[in-house]
Design a protein around this motif. Structure first.
Motif, short mmCIF file in Angstrom:
data_model
loop_
_atom_site.label_atom_id
_atom_site.label_comp_id
_atom_site.label_asym_id
_atom_site.label_seq_id
_atom_site.Cartn_x
_atom_site.Cartn_y
_atom_site.Cartn_z
N PHE A 119 5.90 12.84 9.21
CA PHE A 119 5.07 13.92 8.79
C PHE A 119 4.47 14.79 10.03
N GLY A 120 5.39 14.44 11.04
CA GLY A 120 4.86 15.09 12.35
C GLY A 120 4.12 14.35 13.35
N GLN A 121 3.74 12.96 12.65
CA GLN A 121 2.94 12.29 13.60
C GLN A 121 3.69 11.15 14.16
N GLU A 223 4.72 3.37 2.75
CA GLU A 223 4.99 4.03 1.59
C GLU A 223 5.44 5.47 1.77
N GLY A 224 4.67 6.00 2.81
CA GLY A 224 5.06 7.39 3.16
C GLY A 224 6.35 7.57 3.82
N LEU A 225 6.59 6.47 4.62
CA LEU A 225 8.43 6.59 5.22
C LEU A 225 9.26 6.61 3.94
N VAL A 226 8.96 5.84 3.09
CA VAL A 226 9.85 5.65 1.82
C VAL A 226 9.93 7.02 1.22
N ARG A 231 12.19 12.48 -0.09
CA ARG A 231 11.91 13.67 -0.38
C ARG A 231 12.13 14.42 0.83
N PRO A 232 13.14 14.59 1.26
CA PRO A 232 13.30 15.40 2.72
C PRO A 232 12.58 16.66 3.15
N PHE A 233 12.26 17.44 1.82
CA PHE A 233 11.56 18.74 2.06
C PHE A 233 10.08 18.62 1.78
N MET A 234 9.50 17.32 1.82
CA MET A 234 8.24 16.99 1.33
C MET A 234 7.31 17.60 2.49
N PHE A 235 7.78 17.73 3.70
CA PHE A 235 7.08 18.07 5.06
C PHE A 235 6.66 19.49 4.58
N GLN A 244 0.30 13.67 2.80
CA GLN A 244 0.79 13.27 4.10
C GLN A 244 -0.38 13.15 5.22
N ASN A 245 -1.54 13.71 5.11
CA ASN A 245 -2.60 13.58 5.66
C ASN A 245 -2.94 12.11 5.67
N GLU A 246 -3.26 11.75 4.39
CA GLU A 246 -3.40 10.01 4.26
C GLU A 246 -2.52 9.29 5.06
N CYS A 247 -1.17 9.88 5.06
CA CYS A 247 -0.20 8.79 5.84
C CYS A 247 -0.51 8.95 7.25
N ILE A 248 -0.67 9.96 7.78
CA ILE A 248 -0.80 10.26 9.16
C ILE A 248 -2.23 9.77 9.47
N LYS A 249 -2.98 9.61 8.96
CA LYS A 249 -4.21 8.82 9.08
C LYS A 249 -4.24 7.39 9.26
#
Length: 497
Positions: A119-121, A223-226, A231-235, A244-249
Protein backbone atom coordinates in the motif's frame (compact mmCIF):
# COMPACT_ATOMS: atom_id res chain seq x y z
CA UNK A 1 -25.49 24.16 -23.07
CA UNK A 2 -22.15 23.97 -24.85
CA UNK A 3 -20.39 23.51 -21.53
CA UNK A 4 -22.84 20.77 -20.52
CA UNK A 5 -22.33 19.05 -23.87
CA UNK A 6 -18.56 19.15 -23.39
CA UNK A 7 -18.85 17.63 -19.94
CA UNK A 8 -21.11 14.85 -21.24
CA UNK A 9 -18.68 14.25 -24.08
CA UNK A 10 -15.82 13.86 -21.60
CA UNK A 11 -17.86 11.65 -19.29
CA UNK A 12 -18.97 9.35 -22.08
CA UNK A 13 -16.36 9.80 -24.77
CA UNK A 14 -13.17 9.31 -22.77
CA UNK A 15 -14.25 5.99 -21.14
CA UNK A 16 -15.55 4.78 -24.51
CA UNK A 17 -12.27 5.71 -26.19
CA UNK A 18 -10.30 3.89 -23.45
CA UNK A 19 -12.53 0.83 -23.87
CA UNK A 20 -11.95 0.79 -27.63
CA UNK A 21 -8.17 1.12 -27.19
CA UNK A 22 -8.11 -1.63 -24.57
CA UNK A 23 -10.28 -3.89 -26.75
CA UNK A 24 -7.92 -3.47 -29.71
CA UNK A 25 -4.92 -4.13 -27.43
CA UNK A 26 -6.51 -7.29 -26.03
CA UNK A 27 -7.48 -8.51 -29.51
CA UNK A 28 -3.83 -8.18 -30.51
CA UNK A 29 -2.72 -9.96 -27.33
CA UNK A 30 -5.03 -12.89 -28.06
CA UNK A 31 -3.73 -13.11 -31.64
CA UNK A 32 -0.16 -13.06 -30.31
CA UNK A 33 -0.74 -16.21 -28.18
CA UNK A 34 -3.40 -18.11 -30.13
CA UNK A 35 -0.75 -20.46 -31.55
CA UNK A 36 -0.19 -21.90 -28.06
CA UNK A 37 -2.25 -24.82 -26.70
CA UNK A 38 -4.64 -24.26 -23.84
CA UNK A 39 -8.28 -24.37 -22.75
CA UNK A 40 -10.82 -22.16 -24.50
CA UNK A 41 -11.16 -18.73 -22.91
CA UNK A 42 -14.39 -18.22 -20.97
CA UNK A 43 -14.67 -14.60 -22.05
CA UNK A 44 -12.93 -11.97 -24.14
CA UNK A 45 -12.11 -9.81 -21.13
CA UNK A 46 -12.30 -12.37 -18.33
CA UNK A 47 -9.99 -15.00 -19.83
CA UNK A 48 -10.05 -18.21 -17.80
CA UNK A 49 -11.01 -16.61 -14.48
CA UNK A 50 -14.73 -17.59 -14.62
CA UNK A 51 -13.63 -21.24 -14.73
CA UNK A 52 -11.41 -20.67 -11.72
CA UNK A 53 -14.21 -18.98 -9.78
CA UNK A 54 -16.65 -21.77 -10.66
CA UNK A 55 -14.34 -24.59 -9.56
CA UNK A 56 -13.23 -22.77 -6.44
CA UNK A 57 -16.85 -22.22 -5.45
CA UNK A 58 -18.30 -25.61 -6.35
CA UNK A 59 -15.39 -27.96 -5.73
CA UNK A 60 -13.43 -25.96 -3.12
CA UNK A 61 -10.18 -26.59 -4.97
CA UNK A 62 -7.09 -24.39 -4.96
CA UNK A 63 -6.00 -22.74 -8.18
CA UNK A 64 -2.83 -24.86 -8.27
CA UNK A 65 -4.98 -27.99 -8.56
CA UNK A 66 -6.93 -26.40 -11.42
CA UNK A 67 -3.63 -25.81 -13.19
CA UNK A 68 -2.52 -29.38 -12.40
CA UNK A 69 -5.70 -30.78 -14.00
CA UNK A 70 -5.12 -28.68 -17.12
CA UNK A 71 -1.50 -29.85 -17.28
CA UNK A 72 -2.70 -33.42 -17.82
CA UNK A 73 -4.64 -32.27 -20.90
CA UNK A 74 -2.04 -29.86 -22.28
CA UNK A 75 1.59 -30.98 -22.52
CA UNK A 76 4.34 -29.69 -22.51
CA UNK A 77 2.81 -26.24 -21.87
CA UNK A 78 -0.34 -24.18 -22.20
CA UNK A 79 -1.37 -20.53 -22.00
CA UNK A 80 -3.61 -19.42 -19.14
CA UNK A 81 -5.35 -16.03 -19.19
CA UNK A 82 -5.60 -14.05 -15.93
CA UNK A 83 -8.25 -11.72 -17.36
CA UNK A 84 -6.20 -9.80 -19.98
CA UNK A 85 -2.82 -11.18 -18.92
CA UNK A 86 -1.38 -14.39 -20.47
CA UNK A 87 0.88 -16.72 -18.50
CA UNK A 88 2.56 -19.74 -20.08
CA UNK A 89 2.20 -22.69 -17.70
CA UNK A 90 4.87 -25.40 -17.86
CA UNK A 91 3.55 -28.96 -17.58
CA UNK A 92 6.65 -30.97 -18.55
CA UNK A 93 9.70 -31.77 -16.39
CA UNK A 94 12.15 -31.29 -19.27
CA UNK A 95 10.81 -27.77 -19.81
CA UNK A 96 11.14 -27.02 -16.08
CA UNK A 97 14.84 -27.75 -16.51
CA UNK A 98 14.92 -25.56 -19.63
CA UNK A 99 13.27 -22.57 -17.91
CA UNK A 100 14.95 -22.71 -14.49
CA UNK A 101 18.37 -24.19 -15.30
CA UNK A 102 19.45 -24.00 -18.93
CA UNK A 103 17.93 -20.63 -19.82
CA UNK A 104 17.84 -19.43 -16.21
CA UNK A 105 15.12 -16.96 -17.12
CA UNK A 106 14.93 -13.86 -14.90
CA UNK A 107 12.28 -13.36 -12.23
CA UNK A 108 8.99 -11.90 -13.39
CA UNK A 109 8.67 -8.31 -12.06
CA UNK A 110 4.87 -8.55 -12.11
CA UNK A 111 4.83 -11.10 -9.28
CA UNK A 112 7.97 -10.58 -7.22
CA UNK A 113 8.07 -6.78 -7.15
CA UNK A 114 4.66 -6.93 -5.47
CA UNK A 115 6.47 -7.78 -2.21
CA UNK A 116 8.59 -4.62 -2.33
CA UNK A 117 5.85 -2.26 -1.08
CA UNK A 118 2.56 -2.70 0.76
CA UNK A 119 0.00 0.00 0.00
CA UNK A 120 2.82 2.39 -0.92
CA UNK A 121 4.91 1.64 2.19
CA UNK A 122 8.27 -0.04 1.74
CA UNK A 123 7.98 -3.63 2.99
CA UNK A 124 10.65 -5.95 1.57
CA UNK A 125 12.16 -3.31 -0.70
CA UNK A 126 15.10 -4.74 -2.64
CA UNK A 127 15.49 -7.98 -0.69
CA UNK A 128 16.31 -11.36 -2.23
CA UNK A 129 12.60 -12.14 -2.55
CA UNK A 130 11.52 -8.91 -4.22
CA UNK A 131 14.65 -7.91 -6.18
CA UNK A 132 14.06 -8.45 -9.91
CA UNK A 133 17.29 -7.00 -11.30
CA UNK A 134 19.35 -10.15 -11.80
CA UNK A 135 22.81 -8.61 -11.31
CA UNK A 136 21.76 -6.81 -8.14
CA UNK A 137 20.08 -9.98 -6.84
CA UNK A 138 23.16 -12.07 -7.68
CA UNK A 139 25.43 -9.81 -5.64
CA UNK A 140 23.13 -9.88 -2.61
CA UNK A 141 22.69 -13.65 -2.84
CA UNK A 142 26.47 -14.17 -2.92
CA UNK A 143 26.84 -12.16 0.30
CA UNK A 144 24.12 -14.12 2.11
CA UNK A 145 24.78 -17.67 0.84
CA UNK A 146 27.30 -18.49 3.64
CA UNK A 147 24.68 -17.63 6.28
CA UNK A 148 22.39 -20.36 4.97
CA UNK A 149 24.96 -23.06 4.24
CA UNK A 150 23.86 -26.27 5.90
CA UNK A 151 27.05 -26.50 7.99
CA UNK A 152 26.55 -23.00 9.38
CA UNK A 153 22.85 -23.62 10.08
CA UNK A 154 23.80 -26.87 11.87
CA UNK A 155 26.14 -24.87 14.14
CA UNK A 156 23.04 -23.08 15.51
CA UNK A 157 21.43 -26.23 16.94
CA UNK A 158 21.50 -24.92 20.52
CA UNK A 159 19.35 -21.96 19.52
CA UNK A 160 16.91 -24.22 17.64
CA UNK A 161 16.59 -26.46 20.69
CA UNK A 162 16.07 -23.48 23.03
CA UNK A 163 13.14 -22.18 20.99
CA UNK A 164 11.70 -25.68 20.83
CA UNK A 165 11.97 -25.95 24.64
CA UNK A 166 9.78 -22.85 24.99
CA UNK A 167 7.30 -24.26 22.49
CA UNK A 168 6.97 -27.63 24.23
CA UNK A 169 6.65 -26.00 27.66
CA UNK A 170 3.78 -23.87 26.30
CA UNK A 171 2.05 -26.97 24.89
CA UNK A 172 2.49 -28.76 28.20
CA UNK A 173 0.13 -26.22 29.81
CA UNK A 174 -2.53 -27.27 27.27
CA UNK A 175 -1.89 -31.02 27.48
CA UNK A 176 -4.92 -32.13 29.52
CA UNK A 177 -6.38 -34.35 26.79
CA UNK A 178 -9.42 -32.07 26.44
CA UNK A 179 -8.29 -28.58 25.41
CA UNK A 180 -8.49 -28.05 21.65
CA UNK A 181 -5.19 -26.81 20.26
CA UNK A 182 -4.73 -25.41 16.76
CA UNK A 183 -1.28 -26.66 15.88
CA UNK A 184 -1.21 -24.43 12.80
CA UNK A 185 -1.51 -21.33 14.99
CA UNK A 186 0.99 -22.58 17.56
CA UNK A 187 3.50 -23.48 14.84
CA UNK A 188 3.24 -20.01 13.29
CA UNK A 189 4.24 -18.56 16.66
CA UNK A 190 7.07 -21.05 17.04
CA UNK A 191 8.41 -20.31 13.55
CA UNK A 192 8.48 -16.59 14.29
CA UNK A 193 10.31 -17.21 17.57
CA UNK A 194 12.83 -19.48 15.84
CA UNK A 195 13.64 -16.93 13.13
CA UNK A 196 14.05 -14.21 15.75
CA UNK A 197 16.24 -16.26 18.08
CA UNK A 198 18.30 -18.30 15.63
CA UNK A 199 18.80 -15.67 12.94
CA UNK A 200 19.05 -12.49 15.04
CA UNK A 201 19.38 -13.49 18.71
CA UNK A 202 16.12 -11.61 19.21
CA UNK A 203 13.49 -12.65 21.76
CA UNK A 204 10.23 -12.15 19.86
CA UNK A 205 8.04 -13.75 22.58
CA UNK A 206 5.54 -15.04 20.02
CA UNK A 207 5.11 -18.39 21.80
CA UNK A 208 4.20 -17.12 25.25
CA UNK A 209 2.89 -13.70 24.24
CA UNK A 210 1.23 -13.90 20.81
CA UNK A 211 -0.23 -10.41 21.32
CA UNK A 212 3.21 -8.86 21.87
CA UNK A 213 4.08 -6.05 19.42
CA UNK A 214 6.29 -7.97 16.98
CA UNK A 215 3.95 -11.00 16.54
CA UNK A 216 0.89 -8.74 16.30
CA UNK A 217 2.35 -6.38 13.71
CA UNK A 218 3.87 -9.24 11.71
CA UNK A 219 0.43 -10.86 11.52
CA UNK A 220 -1.24 -7.62 10.40
CA UNK A 221 1.42 -6.98 7.72
CA UNK A 222 1.13 -10.54 6.39
CA UNK A 223 -2.65 -10.33 6.24
CA UNK A 224 -2.33 -7.05 4.38
CA UNK A 225 0.02 -8.65 1.88
CA UNK A 226 -2.49 -11.46 1.29
CA UNK A 227 -5.29 -8.92 0.72
CA UNK A 228 -3.17 -6.88 -1.68
CA UNK A 229 -2.62 -10.00 -3.82
CA UNK A 230 -6.27 -11.01 -3.75
CA UNK A 231 -7.60 -7.51 -4.43
CA UNK A 232 -5.09 -5.80 -6.75
CA UNK A 233 -7.19 -2.62 -7.06
CA UNK A 234 -7.59 -2.26 -3.31
CA UNK A 235 -4.96 0.51 -3.25
CA UNK A 236 -7.39 2.77 -5.17
CA UNK A 237 -10.48 2.06 -3.02
CA UNK A 238 -11.07 4.85 -0.44
CA UNK A 239 -13.31 2.55 1.64
CA UNK A 240 -10.25 0.40 2.41
CA UNK A 241 -7.96 3.28 3.42
CA UNK A 242 -8.47 2.75 7.20
CA UNK A 243 -7.42 -0.89 6.79
CA UNK A 244 -4.50 0.09 4.55
CA UNK A 245 -3.36 2.63 7.14
CA UNK A 246 -3.43 -0.05 9.83
CA UNK A 247 -1.19 -2.27 7.67
CA UNK A 248 1.14 0.63 6.88
CA UNK A 249 1.43 1.39 10.59
CA UNK A 250 2.40 -2.25 11.28
CA UNK A 251 4.99 -2.28 8.51
CA UNK A 252 6.51 0.95 9.85
CA UNK A 253 6.66 -0.57 13.34
CA UNK A 254 8.43 -3.70 12.08
CA UNK A 255 10.94 -1.73 10.05
CA UNK A 256 11.69 0.60 12.96
CA UNK A 257 12.11 -2.39 15.30
CA UNK A 258 14.47 -3.99 12.77
CA UNK A 259 16.48 -0.76 12.53
CA UNK A 260 16.86 -0.76 16.31
CA UNK A 261 18.16 -4.33 16.39
CA UNK A 262 20.54 -3.73 13.47
CA UNK A 263 21.87 -0.46 14.88
CA UNK A 264 22.48 -2.02 18.30
CA UNK A 265 24.44 -4.85 16.68
CA UNK A 266 26.43 -2.42 14.52
CA UNK A 267 27.30 -0.35 17.60
CA UNK A 268 28.47 -3.49 19.43
CA UNK A 269 30.63 -4.49 16.45
CA UNK A 270 32.18 -1.03 16.30
CA UNK A 271 33.03 -1.22 20.01
CA UNK A 272 34.40 -4.75 19.49
CA UNK A 273 31.86 -6.02 22.00
CA UNK A 274 30.03 -8.38 19.63
CA UNK A 275 30.65 -12.14 19.64
CA UNK A 276 27.65 -13.23 17.58
CA UNK A 277 27.87 -15.57 14.63
CA UNK A 278 24.38 -15.71 13.18
CA UNK A 279 22.46 -14.67 10.09
CA UNK A 280 22.39 -11.02 11.16
CA UNK A 281 26.19 -11.14 11.18
CA UNK A 282 26.13 -11.89 7.47
CA UNK A 283 23.47 -9.27 6.74
CA UNK A 284 25.76 -6.63 8.28
CA UNK A 285 28.64 -7.82 6.10
CA UNK A 286 26.68 -6.71 3.03
CA UNK A 287 27.22 -3.11 4.19
CA UNK A 288 30.89 -3.82 4.92
CA UNK A 289 31.44 -5.13 1.39
CA UNK A 290 29.25 -2.58 -0.40
CA UNK A 291 29.48 1.01 0.89
CA UNK A 292 26.37 2.00 -1.10
CA UNK A 293 24.22 -0.22 1.14
CA UNK A 294 21.77 1.78 3.25
CA UNK A 295 20.07 0.97 6.53
CA UNK A 296 16.83 0.43 4.61
CA UNK A 297 18.59 -2.17 2.46
CA UNK A 298 19.65 -4.08 5.58
CA UNK A 299 16.14 -3.84 7.00
CA UNK A 300 14.76 -5.32 3.75
CA UNK A 301 16.73 -8.53 4.35
CA UNK A 302 15.91 -8.57 8.07
CA UNK A 303 12.16 -8.35 7.42
CA UNK A 304 12.24 -10.83 4.54
CA UNK A 305 13.57 -13.67 6.66
CA UNK A 306 11.00 -12.96 9.37
CA UNK A 307 8.08 -12.90 6.91
CA UNK A 308 9.27 -15.76 4.69
CA UNK A 309 10.67 -17.93 7.45
CA UNK A 310 7.53 -17.74 9.55
CA UNK A 311 4.91 -18.35 6.88
CA UNK A 312 6.38 -21.14 4.76
CA UNK A 313 8.07 -23.20 7.49
CA UNK A 314 5.09 -23.23 9.86
CA UNK A 315 2.77 -24.38 7.08
CA UNK A 316 5.18 -27.10 6.01
CA UNK A 317 5.46 -28.45 9.57
CA UNK A 318 1.66 -28.36 9.88
CA UNK A 319 1.12 -30.34 6.66
CA UNK A 320 3.74 -32.91 7.67
CA UNK A 321 2.19 -33.37 11.11
CA UNK A 322 -1.31 -33.64 9.63
CA UNK A 323 -0.22 -36.31 7.16
CA UNK A 324 1.37 -38.34 9.95
CA UNK A 325 -1.66 -38.07 12.25
CA UNK A 326 -4.14 -39.03 9.51
CA UNK A 327 -2.25 -42.30 8.95
CA UNK A 328 -1.83 -44.26 12.22
CA UNK A 329 0.56 -46.79 10.67
CA UNK A 330 2.83 -43.94 9.62
CA UNK A 331 2.59 -42.35 13.06
CA UNK A 332 3.64 -45.62 14.71
CA UNK A 333 6.69 -45.98 12.46
CA UNK A 334 7.70 -42.35 13.07
CA UNK A 335 7.34 -42.74 16.86
CA UNK A 336 9.30 -46.01 16.88
CA UNK A 337 12.13 -44.39 14.95
CA UNK A 338 12.21 -41.35 17.25
CA UNK A 339 12.26 -43.56 20.35
CA UNK A 340 15.08 -45.64 18.90
CA UNK A 341 17.23 -42.65 17.95
CA UNK A 342 16.52 -40.26 20.82
CA UNK A 343 15.47 -42.49 23.69
CA UNK A 344 14.71 -40.17 26.60
CA UNK A 345 17.03 -37.38 25.43
CA UNK A 346 15.24 -34.09 24.79
CA UNK A 347 17.95 -32.08 23.08
CA UNK A 348 18.48 -33.11 19.46
CA UNK A 349 21.76 -33.08 17.54
CA UNK A 350 22.41 -32.98 13.80
CA UNK A 351 23.63 -36.58 14.06
CA UNK A 352 20.26 -37.56 15.53
CA UNK A 353 18.43 -35.85 12.69
CA UNK A 354 20.46 -37.69 10.06
CA UNK A 355 19.28 -41.01 11.54
CA UNK A 356 15.57 -40.10 11.37
CA UNK A 357 15.22 -41.39 7.82
CA UNK A 358 11.54 -42.37 7.92
CA UNK A 359 10.58 -39.02 9.42
CA UNK A 360 12.49 -37.48 6.53
CA UNK A 361 10.32 -39.46 4.10
CA UNK A 362 7.14 -38.02 5.63
CA UNK A 363 8.61 -34.52 5.35
CA UNK A 364 9.44 -34.99 1.67
CA UNK A 365 5.99 -36.42 0.93
CA UNK A 366 4.36 -33.43 2.64
CA UNK A 367 6.47 -31.14 0.47
CA UNK A 368 5.35 -33.06 -2.61
CA UNK A 369 1.66 -32.84 -1.81
CA UNK A 370 1.70 -29.28 -0.48
CA UNK A 371 4.75 -27.22 -1.44
CA UNK A 372 4.28 -24.06 0.69
CA UNK A 373 5.01 -21.61 -2.15
CA UNK A 374 4.44 -23.55 -5.38
CA UNK A 375 4.36 -20.86 -8.07
CA UNK A 376 7.70 -19.85 -9.60
CA UNK A 377 7.37 -17.18 -12.28
CA UNK A 378 9.97 -16.13 -14.82
CA UNK A 379 9.84 -13.88 -17.88
CA UNK A 380 11.23 -14.31 -21.39
CA UNK A 381 13.78 -11.66 -22.36
CA UNK A 382 13.32 -12.35 -26.08
CA UNK A 383 11.29 -14.62 -28.33
CA UNK A 384 12.06 -18.05 -26.87
CA UNK A 385 11.48 -21.57 -28.16
CA UNK A 386 9.98 -23.82 -25.49
CA UNK A 387 8.74 -27.28 -26.33
CA UNK A 388 8.52 -26.44 -30.03
CA UNK A 389 6.50 -23.26 -29.47
CA UNK A 390 7.77 -19.70 -29.83
CA UNK A 391 7.02 -17.76 -26.66
CA UNK A 392 6.95 -13.99 -27.29
CA UNK A 393 9.42 -11.73 -25.50
CA UNK A 394 8.14 -10.33 -22.22
CA UNK A 395 5.88 -13.32 -21.48
CA UNK A 396 5.38 -14.56 -17.94
CA UNK A 397 6.31 -18.25 -17.64
CA UNK A 398 5.25 -20.26 -14.60
CA UNK A 399 6.79 -23.46 -13.27
CA UNK A 400 4.39 -24.57 -10.54
CA UNK A 401 5.70 -27.23 -8.15
CA UNK A 402 2.18 -28.39 -7.28
CA UNK A 403 1.43 -28.98 -10.97
CA UNK A 404 4.46 -31.18 -11.60
CA UNK A 405 4.31 -32.91 -8.21
CA UNK A 406 0.70 -33.99 -8.82
CA UNK A 407 1.20 -35.14 -12.41
CA UNK A 408 0.45 -38.87 -13.00
CA UNK A 409 3.08 -38.85 -15.73
CA UNK A 410 5.73 -38.66 -13.01
CA UNK A 411 3.99 -40.04 -9.92
CA UNK A 412 1.90 -43.18 -9.39
CA UNK A 413 -1.46 -42.29 -7.81
CA UNK A 414 -0.27 -38.71 -7.16
CA UNK A 415 -3.12 -37.75 -4.78
CA UNK A 416 -2.29 -40.62 -2.42
CA UNK A 417 -0.23 -39.90 0.71
CA UNK A 418 2.71 -42.32 0.57
CA UNK A 419 6.04 -41.61 2.33
CA UNK A 420 7.46 -44.78 0.75
CA UNK A 421 7.93 -42.82 -2.47
CA UNK A 422 11.04 -41.43 -0.81
CA UNK A 423 12.57 -44.60 0.66
CA UNK A 424 16.11 -45.54 -0.36
CA UNK A 425 14.95 -47.70 -3.26
CA UNK A 426 12.20 -45.49 -4.70
CA UNK A 427 13.75 -42.04 -4.43
CA UNK A 428 16.33 -42.93 -7.06
CA UNK A 429 13.46 -43.32 -9.57
CA UNK A 430 12.03 -39.83 -9.00
CA UNK A 431 12.23 -37.46 -11.95
CA UNK A 432 14.43 -34.66 -10.57
CA UNK A 433 12.66 -31.85 -12.42
CA UNK A 434 9.22 -33.03 -11.34
CA UNK A 435 10.02 -32.42 -7.66
CA UNK A 436 11.17 -28.93 -6.69
CA UNK A 437 9.43 -27.73 -3.49
CA UNK A 438 12.25 -25.21 -2.89
CA UNK A 439 12.61 -24.20 -6.57
CA UNK A 440 15.65 -25.05 -8.70
CA UNK A 441 18.66 -23.35 -10.20
CA UNK A 442 20.34 -20.15 -9.12
CA UNK A 443 17.12 -18.82 -7.58
CA UNK A 444 16.45 -21.83 -5.36
CA UNK A 445 15.21 -21.04 -1.85
CA UNK A 446 18.12 -19.75 0.21
CA UNK A 447 16.41 -20.82 3.45
CA UNK A 448 15.76 -24.47 2.54
CA UNK A 449 18.43 -25.90 4.89
CA UNK A 450 17.12 -23.71 7.72
CA UNK A 451 13.52 -24.80 7.08
CA UNK A 452 14.29 -28.51 6.77
CA UNK A 453 16.39 -28.62 9.93
CA UNK A 454 13.73 -26.74 11.88
CA UNK A 455 10.95 -28.97 10.55
CA UNK A 456 12.69 -32.21 11.43
CA UNK A 457 13.79 -31.06 14.88
CA UNK A 458 10.37 -29.70 15.86
CA UNK A 459 8.48 -32.78 14.67
CA UNK A 460 10.87 -35.19 16.36
CA UNK A 461 10.64 -33.44 19.71
CA UNK A 462 6.89 -32.78 19.44
CA UNK A 463 5.99 -36.41 18.68
CA UNK A 464 8.46 -37.61 21.33
CA UNK A 465 6.86 -35.38 23.98
CA UNK A 466 3.10 -35.75 23.36
CA UNK A 467 0.38 -38.18 22.42
CA UNK A 468 -1.39 -36.13 19.77
CA UNK A 469 -5.02 -36.89 18.95
CA UNK A 470 -6.40 -35.35 15.79
CA UNK A 471 -9.95 -34.06 16.18
CA UNK A 472 -12.40 -35.68 13.72
CA UNK A 473 -13.51 -34.25 10.37
CA UNK A 474 -10.14 -33.01 9.12
CA UNK A 475 -8.61 -33.68 5.71
CA UNK A 476 -5.20 -33.36 4.12
CA UNK A 477 -6.42 -30.38 2.08
CA UNK A 478 -5.09 -26.88 1.53
CA UNK A 479 -6.47 -23.36 1.42
CA UNK A 480 -4.77 -20.45 -0.30
CA UNK A 481 -3.49 -17.53 1.69
CA UNK A 482 -0.13 -15.98 0.83
CA UNK A 483 1.09 -19.59 0.80
CA UNK A 484 -0.75 -22.91 1.10
CA UNK A 485 -2.09 -23.70 4.59
CA UNK A 486 -3.92 -26.73 6.04
CA UNK A 487 -7.65 -26.21 5.50
CA UNK A 488 -8.71 -27.35 8.97
CA UNK A 489 -5.89 -25.89 11.06
CA UNK A 490 -4.61 -29.25 12.45
CA UNK A 491 -6.87 -29.19 15.52
CA UNK A 492 -5.74 -31.64 18.20
CA UNK A 493 -5.75 -32.53 21.88
CA UNK A 494 -2.51 -33.29 23.69
CA UNK A 495 -1.37 -35.57 26.50
CA UNK A 496 2.22 -35.65 27.73
CA UNK A 497 4.02 -38.93 27.10
Amino acid sequence: MAVLASILYLLLGVPLFCLVVFTVYLYQQHAKYDHLPGPKRNGFFSGHMPMVKKRRTREKVIIHQIWADLAIQFNPLYVFWFFHRPVVMISDAALVKEVLIKLDLPKDPFGYSHFANLFGQRLLGGSLLSEVDHQSWKKKRAHLNPAFHHKFIASLMDQFNQSCDLFLNKLLTLADGETEVSMSEELVRLALDVVGKVAYDLDVNAIDSPDAPIPTNTRIALEGLVQSFRRPFMFFQPSTYPYQNECIKSVKFLREAAKGVIQARMDAVQKQEDSHSDILTYILRIAENDPTTTMDDLVDHFITFIVGGQETTSNHISFTLLGILLHPEVEQKVLAEIDEVLGSRRSVTTEDLSKLTYLDQTIKEALRLHPPQPAITRVTKEDTNLGGYVIPAGTSVMCDAHVLQHNPKYWDDPEKYDPERFNAENKAKIEHYAYFPFSLGSHNCIGSSFAQLETKLVLARLIQSFKIKLLPGQELKAVEQMTLRPKDGVRVTLVAR
